[in-house]
Design a protein around this motif. Sequence first.
Motif, short mmCIF file in Angstrom:
data_model
loop_
_atom_site.label_atom_id
_atom_site.label_comp_id
_atom_site.label_asym_id
_atom_site.label_seq_id
_atom_site.Cartn_x
_atom_site.Cartn_y
_atom_site.Cartn_z
N ASN A 323 -7.64 22.38 -23.01
CA ASN A 323 -8.87 22.39 -23.79
C ASN A 323 -9.02 23.77 -24.44
OD1 ASN A 323 -11.46 22.31 -24.84
ND2 ASN A 323 -12.40 21.42 -23.01
N HIS A 324 -8.84 23.83 -25.75
CA HIS A 324 -8.88 25.10 -26.47
C HIS A 324 -10.26 25.73 -26.47
CE1 HIS A 324 -10.10 21.96 -29.25
NE2 HIS A 324 -10.73 22.87 -29.96
N VAL A 325 -11.29 24.96 -26.15
CA VAL A 325 -12.66 25.50 -26.19
C VAL A 325 -12.97 26.33 -24.94
CG1 VAL A 325 -15.12 24.90 -26.25
CG2 VAL A 325 -13.49 23.69 -27.71
N ASP A 326 -12.61 25.81 -23.76
CA ASP A 326 -12.95 26.54 -22.53
C ASP A 326 -11.75 27.21 -21.85
OD1 ASP A 326 -11.61 24.51 -21.16
OD2 ASP A 326 -13.43 23.51 -20.50
N GLY A 327 -10.53 26.96 -22.37
CA GLY A 327 -9.37 27.64 -21.84
C GLY A 327 -8.79 27.08 -20.57
N TYR A 328 -9.18 25.85 -20.20
CA TYR A 328 -8.66 25.21 -18.99
C TYR A 328 -7.66 24.12 -19.33
CZ TYR A 328 -12.13 27.25 -15.75
OH TYR A 328 -12.87 28.10 -14.98
N MET A 329 -6.72 23.91 -18.40
CA MET A 329 -5.91 22.70 -18.39
C MET A 329 -6.65 21.67 -17.54
SD MET A 329 -2.60 22.65 -19.64
CE MET A 329 -1.44 23.85 -20.33
N TYR A 330 -6.67 20.43 -18.01
CA TYR A 330 -7.32 19.34 -17.28
C TYR A 330 -6.27 18.34 -16.82
CZ TYR A 330 -11.97 20.86 -18.77
OH TYR A 330 -13.13 21.58 -18.95
N VAL A 331 -6.47 17.77 -15.65
CA VAL A 331 -5.54 16.79 -15.12
C VAL A 331 -6.31 15.69 -14.41
CG1 VAL A 331 -5.19 18.15 -13.00
CG2 VAL A 331 -3.50 16.44 -13.66
N SER A 332 -5.87 14.44 -14.66
CA SER A 332 -6.50 13.29 -14.03
C SER A 332 -5.75 12.90 -12.77
CB SER A 332 -6.48 12.10 -15.01
OG SER A 332 -5.14 11.78 -15.37
N ALA A 333 -6.43 12.19 -11.88
CA ALA A 333 -5.81 11.65 -10.67
C ALA A 333 -6.04 10.14 -10.69
CB ALA A 333 -6.40 12.28 -9.42
N ALA A 334 -5.03 9.38 -11.12
CA ALA A 334 -5.23 7.98 -11.49
C ALA A 334 -5.03 6.98 -10.35
CB ALA A 334 -4.30 7.61 -12.64
N GLN A 335 -4.45 7.40 -9.22
CA GLN A 335 -4.21 6.50 -8.08
C GLN A 335 -3.38 5.27 -8.48
OE1 GLN A 335 -7.54 5.68 -5.38
NE2 GLN A 335 -8.78 7.24 -6.41
N VAL A 336 -2.48 5.43 -9.43
CA VAL A 336 -1.67 4.29 -9.89
C VAL A 336 -0.89 3.66 -8.75
CG1 VAL A 336 0.33 3.67 -11.31
CG2 VAL A 336 -1.53 5.03 -12.29
N ASN A 337 -0.36 4.47 -7.86
CA ASN A 337 0.42 3.95 -6.74
C ASN A 337 -0.38 3.04 -5.82
OD1 ASN A 337 -0.81 6.65 -6.19
ND2 ASN A 337 -0.15 6.22 -4.10
N LYS A 338 -1.72 3.10 -5.92
CA LYS A 338 -2.57 2.25 -5.09
C LYS A 338 -2.96 0.95 -5.80
CE LYS A 338 -4.58 5.96 -2.32
NZ LYS A 338 -5.83 6.53 -1.76
N GLY A 339 -2.48 0.77 -7.03
CA GLY A 339 -2.81 -0.43 -7.79
C GLY A 339 -2.21 -1.69 -7.20
N ALA A 340 -2.79 -2.82 -7.57
CA ALA A 340 -2.42 -4.10 -6.97
C ALA A 340 -0.96 -4.45 -7.19
CB ALA A 340 -3.32 -5.20 -7.55
N VAL A 341 -0.41 -4.12 -8.35
CA VAL A 341 0.97 -4.50 -8.66
C VAL A 341 1.96 -3.87 -7.69
CG1 VAL A 341 1.37 -2.60 -10.30
CG2 VAL A 341 2.63 -4.75 -10.56
N PHE A 342 1.57 -2.75 -7.07
CA PHE A 342 2.47 -2.07 -6.13
C PHE A 342 2.11 -2.32 -4.66
CE2 PHE A 342 2.26 0.82 -9.91
CZ PHE A 342 3.49 0.45 -10.43
N ASN A 343 1.10 -3.17 -4.44
CA ASN A 343 0.63 -3.39 -3.08
C ASN A 343 0.37 -4.86 -2.79
OD1 ASN A 343 0.16 -0.50 -1.92
ND2 ASN A 343 -0.72 -0.43 -3.99
N ASP A 344 1.33 -5.67 -3.14
CA ASP A 344 1.27 -7.12 -2.84
C ASP A 344 0.00 -7.77 -3.35
OD1 ASP A 344 3.74 -6.99 -1.44
OD2 ASP A 344 2.69 -6.23 0.33
N GLY A 345 -0.45 -7.34 -4.53
CA GLY A 345 -1.62 -7.95 -5.15
C GLY A 345 -2.95 -7.40 -4.70
N ASN A 346 -2.94 -6.39 -3.83
CA ASN A 346 -4.18 -5.81 -3.32
C ASN A 346 -4.43 -4.44 -3.97
OD1 ASN A 346 -4.64 -7.93 -1.34
ND2 ASN A 346 -2.90 -7.03 -0.22
N ASP A 347 -5.56 -4.30 -4.62
CA ASP A 347 -5.93 -3.02 -5.21
C ASP A 347 -6.46 -2.10 -4.11
OD1 ASP A 347 -6.81 -0.86 -6.66
OD2 ASP A 347 -8.20 -1.99 -7.93
N LEU A 348 -5.70 -1.07 -3.78
CA LEU A 348 -6.07 -0.15 -2.70
C LEU A 348 -6.71 1.13 -3.21
CD1 LEU A 348 -2.88 -0.46 -0.44
CD2 LEU A 348 -4.98 -1.84 -0.40
#
Length: 368
Positions: A323-348
């Motif tokens: 972000n050029h305005v405040d000088g920080y790098m931003y990063v998301s934490a998406a929990q993709v590995n906990k999604g249903a497609v990777f957990n036998d259809g269960n969204d964890l």
Amino acid sequence: MKNIKFLFVLITSVMSIQAQNTITEAKLFTTTDQAVGNITFTNTGDLVYSHHPFFSPENRVMIMDAKTKTSKPFPTKAWNTPRTTDDNFLSNVLGVRNDENGIVWMLDMAQRDNVTPKIVGWNTKTNELERIYYLPTSSVPKHSQPNDMVVDTKHGYFIIADEGIGNGGDGTHAAFIIVDMKTGKTRRLLEGTRTTLPENTPTVINGKHLAVNSKDLLVGNDGITADATFEYIYYGPLNGTKIYRIKTLDLVNEAFTDTELDRKIETYSEKPNNGGMSIDIAGNIYLTALETNSVAVVLAKDKSVKTMVKDVNMVWPDGVSYNHVDGYMYVSAAQVNKGAVFNDGNDLSTKPFYMFRFKPIVEGVSFR
């Protein structure tokens, strides 16, 4: 009192250990109710972010006021609402980028609806549609999954990293897609070649393999960024041990065959399995290390790989942007590995979803 003193010493010790193992500290910026994929910023510093498509979100892209942290669909609710009367809506978005003209470019993979994949540009200065670039089947075949891109306004190209895992793909069709900003012409390059293919380095998080139906998901060409002058494109497969680079003018040169292009690609450095990628003005490369709840950095001075920041709640760090305005790098934490497609259809996955920020080593590069 003794217990309080002991607790204080324990906390201080843990923070000290973390400081010894990382270059700086990740600070929690905000939380959201849905998984955040990639992040970019308007020229005034407001956050534009995609809701990760692995969770089939109702609103594909959002904008967050940097001061109030309130969010709403971007660019409008109508653009986030599928319909059959036309295709002027966002179907399945992960990659989002801003350019120096205030245009936010959204890469629509279009896998949830029967529409053509496209790049949608929204002008945040005039608050109106700038342009749509359509990606035909010749550039986006069945197993294509256009993931992220560089918006190269200097040379006039979108350079897209295609993971090759769309519609059950196994990464073997990973590639680049080049879009000419002036003409809209698209080309598919380096499909299934040594630097776009995934390596056999399965993603393992807390001892569990990222797998679909017990088969490791190996993801091809994924993280991508360009240096401050757009001289080089840096990239690599998500599942892979190397960052590669190629001169931008070589990659977009229509005169070169894939074989000729391959000879021009350099192996730049080592890396962990990673998602998003960003860079600073000194050439330090920041990449989200999926397996270790961290952001790694490849130092320009010696190409060594260090841990930039780490946090227990940084589960599947995805996009990382400056972000050029405040000088920080931003990063998301998406929990993709906990999604249903990777957990036998269960969204964890669990709420809330976290968004962190940290100070880069030097000023980051915007508009990539």
